[in-house]
Design a protein around this motif. Structure first.
Motif, PDB file in Angstrom:
ATOM      1  N   PRO A  69       0.642  -1.404  -0.189  1.00  0.00           N
ATOM      2  CA  PRO A  69      -0.253   0.201  -0.173  1.00  0.00           C
ATOM      3  C   PRO A  69       1.024   1.811  -0.031  1.00  0.00           C
ATOM      4  CG  PRO A  69      -0.105  -0.948   2.525  1.00  0.00           C
ATOM      5  CD  PRO A  69       0.745  -2.068   1.286  1.00  0.00           C
ATOM      6  N   ASP A  70       2.183   1.134   0.293  1.00  0.00           N
ATOM      7  CA  ASP A  70       3.000   2.450   0.505  1.00  0.00           C
ATOM      8  C   ASP A  70       4.669   2.538  -0.714  1.00  0.00           C
ATOM      9  OD1 ASP A  70       4.805  -0.006   1.442  1.00  0.00           O
ATOM     10  OD2 ASP A  70       5.189   1.738   3.359  1.00  0.00           O
ATOM     11  N   GLU A  71       3.754   1.559  -1.947  1.00  0.00           N
ATOM     12  CA  GLU A  71       5.167   1.642  -2.854  1.00  0.00           C
ATOM     13  C   GLU A  71       5.024   2.960  -3.893  1.00  0.00           C
ATOM     14  OE1 GLU A  71       3.688  -0.578  -5.972  1.00  0.00           O
ATOM     15  OE2 GLU A  71       2.089   0.872  -7.104  1.00  0.00           O
ATOM     16  N   GLY A  72       6.342   3.376  -3.393  1.00  0.00           N
ATOM     17  CA  GLY A  72       7.125   5.148  -4.152  1.00  0.00           C
ATOM     18  C   GLY A  72       8.206   5.048  -4.060  1.00  0.00           C
ATOM     19  N   TRP A  73       8.788   5.822  -3.948  1.00  0.00           N
ATOM     20  CA  TRP A  73      10.282   6.357  -3.735  1.00  0.00           C
ATOM     21  C   TRP A  73      10.111   7.279  -2.085  1.00  0.00           C
ATOM     22  CZ3 TRP A  73      14.601   6.046  -6.662  1.00  0.00           C
ATOM     23  CH2 TRP A  73      14.388   5.883  -8.324  1.00  0.00           C
ATOM     24  N   HIS A  74      10.689   6.736  -1.470  1.00  0.00           N
ATOM     25  CA  HIS A  74      11.018   7.064  -0.193  1.00  0.00           C
ATOM     26  C   HIS A  74      12.152   7.319   0.021  1.00  0.00           C
ATOM     27  CE1 HIS A  74       7.866   3.092  -0.662  1.00  0.00           C
ATOM     28  NE2 HIS A  74       7.363   4.380   0.150  1.00  0.00           N
ATOM     29  N   ILE A  75      12.164   8.294   1.124  1.00  0.00           N
ATOM     30  CA  ILE A  75      13.682   8.996   2.049  1.00  0.00           C
ATOM     31  C   ILE A  75      13.128   8.660   3.297  1.00  0.00           C
ATOM     32  CG2 ILE A  75      14.824  10.809   2.298  1.00  0.00           C
ATOM     33  CD1 ILE A  75      14.593  12.229  -0.563  1.00  0.00           C
ATOM     34  N   LYS A  76      14.347   7.983   3.612  1.00  0.00           N
ATOM     35  CA  LYS A  76      14.129   7.568   5.304  1.00  0.00           C
ATOM     36  C   LYS A  76      15.456   8.169   5.997  1.00  0.00           C
ATOM     37  CE  LYS A  76      11.278   3.967   6.135  1.00  0.00           C
ATOM     38  NZ  LYS A  76      10.921   2.669   6.565  1.00  0.00           N
ATOM     39  N   ARG A  77      14.654   8.968   7.527  1.00  0.00           N
ATOM     40  CA  ARG A  77      15.636   9.174   8.069  1.00  0.00           C
ATOM     41  C   ARG A  77      15.981   8.923   9.146  1.00  0.00           C
ATOM     42  NH1 ARG A  77      14.514  13.657   4.273  1.00  0.00           N
ATOM     43  NH2 ARG A  77      15.785  14.567   3.885  1.00  0.00           N
ATOM     44  N   VAL A  78      16.997   8.558  10.037  1.00  0.00           N
ATOM     45  CA  VAL A  78      16.870   7.510  11.873  1.00  0.00           C
ATOM     46  C   VAL A  78      16.411   9.188  12.242  1.00  0.00           C
ATOM     47  CG1 VAL A  78      18.073   7.032  13.478  1.00  0.00           C
ATOM     48  CG2 VAL A  78      17.816   5.856  10.697  1.00  0.00           C
ATOM     49  N   THR A  79      15.574   9.329  13.010  1.00  0.00           N
ATOM     50  CA  THR A  79      15.583  10.434  14.237  1.00  0.00           C
ATOM     51  C   THR A  79      15.464   9.945  15.896  1.00  0.00           C
ATOM     52  OG1 THR A  79      13.242  10.580  14.936  1.00  0.00           O
ATOM     53  CG2 THR A  79      14.000  11.568  12.355  1.00  0.00           C
ATOM     54  N   PRO A  80      15.584  11.022  16.333  1.00  0.00           N
ATOM     55  CA  PRO A  80      15.557  10.108  18.219  1.00  0.00           C
ATOM     56  C   PRO A  80      13.812   9.467  18.301  1.00  0.00           C
ATOM     57  CG  PRO A  80      16.506  11.698  18.137  1.00  0.00           C
ATOM     58  CD  PRO A  80      15.996  11.632  16.676  1.00  0.00           C
ATOM     59  N   GLU A  81      12.948   9.898  18.269  1.00  0.00           N
ATOM     60  CA  GLU A  81      11.658  10.056  17.930  1.00  0.00           C
ATOM     61  C   GLU A  81      11.231   8.392  16.687  1.00  0.00           C
ATOM     62  OE1 GLU A  81      12.422  12.977  16.904  1.00  0.00           O
ATOM     63  OE2 GLU A  81      12.240  13.435  18.717  1.00  0.00           O
ATOM     64  N   GLY A  82      11.709   8.011  15.834  1.00  0.00           N
ATOM     65  CA  GLY A  82      11.801   7.010  15.001  1.00  0.00           C
ATOM     66  C   GLY A  82      12.497   7.334  13.070  1.00  0.00           C
ATOM     67  N   LYS A  83      11.747   6.694  12.707  1.00  0.00           N
ATOM     68  CA  LYS A  83      12.006   7.461  11.662  1.00  0.00           C
ATOM     69  C   LYS A  83      11.287   7.981  10.367  1.00  0.00           C
ATOM     70  CE  LYS A  83      13.951   1.989  11.004  1.00  0.00           C
ATOM     71  NZ  LYS A  83      14.097   0.219  10.656  1.00  0.00           N
ATOM     72  N   ALA A  84      11.777   8.465  10.795  1.00  0.00           N
ATOM     73  CA  ALA A  84      10.907   9.685   9.621  1.00  0.00           C
ATOM     74  C   ALA A  84      11.072   9.410   7.763  1.00  0.00           C
ATOM     75  CB  ALA A  84      11.358  11.588   9.581  1.00  0.00           C
ATOM     76  N   GLU A  85       9.624   9.684   7.820  1.00  0.00           N
ATOM     77  CA  GLU A  85       9.844   9.450   5.885  1.00  0.00           C
ATOM     78  C   GLU A  85       9.205  10.052   4.750  1.00  0.00           C
ATOM     79  OE1 GLU A  85       8.994   4.573   4.602  1.00  0.00           O
ATOM     80  OE2 GLU A  85       7.249   5.344   3.721  1.00  0.00           O
ATOM     81  N   SER A  86       9.766   9.960   4.322  1.00  0.00           N
ATOM     82  CA  SER A  86       9.084  10.762   2.730  1.00  0.00           C
ATOM     83  C   SER A  86       8.885  10.153   1.684  1.00  0.00           C
ATOM     84  CB  SER A  86       9.430  12.658   2.013  1.00  0.00           C
ATOM     85  OG  SER A  86       9.526  13.283   3.744  1.00  0.00           O
ATOM     86  N   ARG A  87       7.391   9.952   1.488  1.00  0.00           N
ATOM     87  CA  ARG A  87       6.698   9.228   0.405  1.00  0.00           C
ATOM     88  C   ARG A  87       6.687  10.070  -0.845  1.00  0.00           C
ATOM     89  NH1 ARG A  87       2.759   6.194  -1.315  1.00  0.00           N
ATOM     90  NH2 ARG A  87       1.166   6.840  -0.605  1.00  0.00           N
ATOM     91  N   TRP A  88       7.062  10.058  -2.268  1.00  0.00           N
ATOM     92  CA  TRP A  88       6.186  10.200  -3.655  1.00  0.00           C
ATOM     93  C   TRP A  88       5.828   8.761  -4.777  1.00  0.00           C
ATOM     94  CZ3 TRP A  88      10.411  12.304  -0.915  1.00  0.00           C
ATOM     95  CH2 TRP A  88      11.235  13.090  -1.259  1.00  0.00           C
TER      96      TRP A  88
END
Length: 209
Positions: A69-88
């Motif tokens: 359901p979340d296919e696409g381009w992803h940029i994932k960054r490690v943060t203290p709270e969790g993994k921040a993801e941007s999806r196109w």
């Protein structure tokens, strides 16, 4: 590609399990009343980085994934709270010859400059289960992953099975309550024969890190 990305924060825990490890009874988790039906997903992800590994040094992952359901381009960054993801959304290009769209290059401009080259390919036969509360709201999603990965630059193949438990919108909102939920999950997983994963991500494991 002109679509604005979707942003999310993944708060999850990953577990190492053997090929034959039985699934826990997730209905025993605090707040979980119903375990949804198994949902099979076939995922195929291409990871990229610069030749000198600029993204890896910044703890950023870039991938193009099809399936689920979340296919696409992803940029994932490690943060203290969790993994921040941007999806196109996906482009219409051939997934065998991945070309990073200009919008993705622009989003990474402060970290790395193109060209981006193949780093790893990760295929995943995933089975997902929705863990719901008594009101039918998503407390967490549990996925049972059987992974086949290729370290493209070294020509090394690896395979393994792992579980992920990712919190949903109806999960506890404060850190202490979330930890109680994950602690309960750890107990269920250990009783089934698994352990909390020592690896930070599938990409790290694919690269032997």
């Amino acid at each position: 590609m002109t679509t604005e990305p979707e942003h999310s924060l993944e708060i999850e825990r990953t577990y190492d399990v053997d090929a034959g490890t039985p699934l826990p009874d997730w209905a025993q988790l605090p707040g979980v009343a119903v375990v949804g039906e198994a949902e099979p997903r076939e995922l195929d992800a291409h990871y990229l980085d610069t030749h000198d590994g600029a993204l890896g040094r910044a703890r950023v992952a870039l991938r193009r994934r099809s399936g689920g359901p979340d296919e696409g381009w992803h940029i994932k960054r490690v943060t203290p709270e969790g993994k921040a993801e941007s999806r196109w959304p996906l482009d219409e290009g051939d997934s065998e010859h991945v070309v990073v769209p200009p919008a993705i290059e622009a989003a990474l401009a402060e970290i790395a400059a193109p060209p981006f080259a193949p780093l790893a390919r990760i295929r995943n036969a995933r089975t997902a289960y929705a863990l719901l509360n008594a009101s039918g709201e998503l407390v967490a999603e549990f996925v049972d992953d059987r992974v086949t990965a290729t370290d493209v630059r070294r020509g090394v193949d690896r395979s393994w099975r792992e579980w992920e438990l990712e919190l949903g919108p109806a999960a506890p909102t404060d850190a202490a309550a979330r930890e109680v939920l994950f602690d309960a999950a750890d107990v269920l997983v250990r009783a089934a024969g698994g352990e909390v994963s020592a690896s930070g991500s599938k990409l790290e494991r694919a690269l032997g890190l």
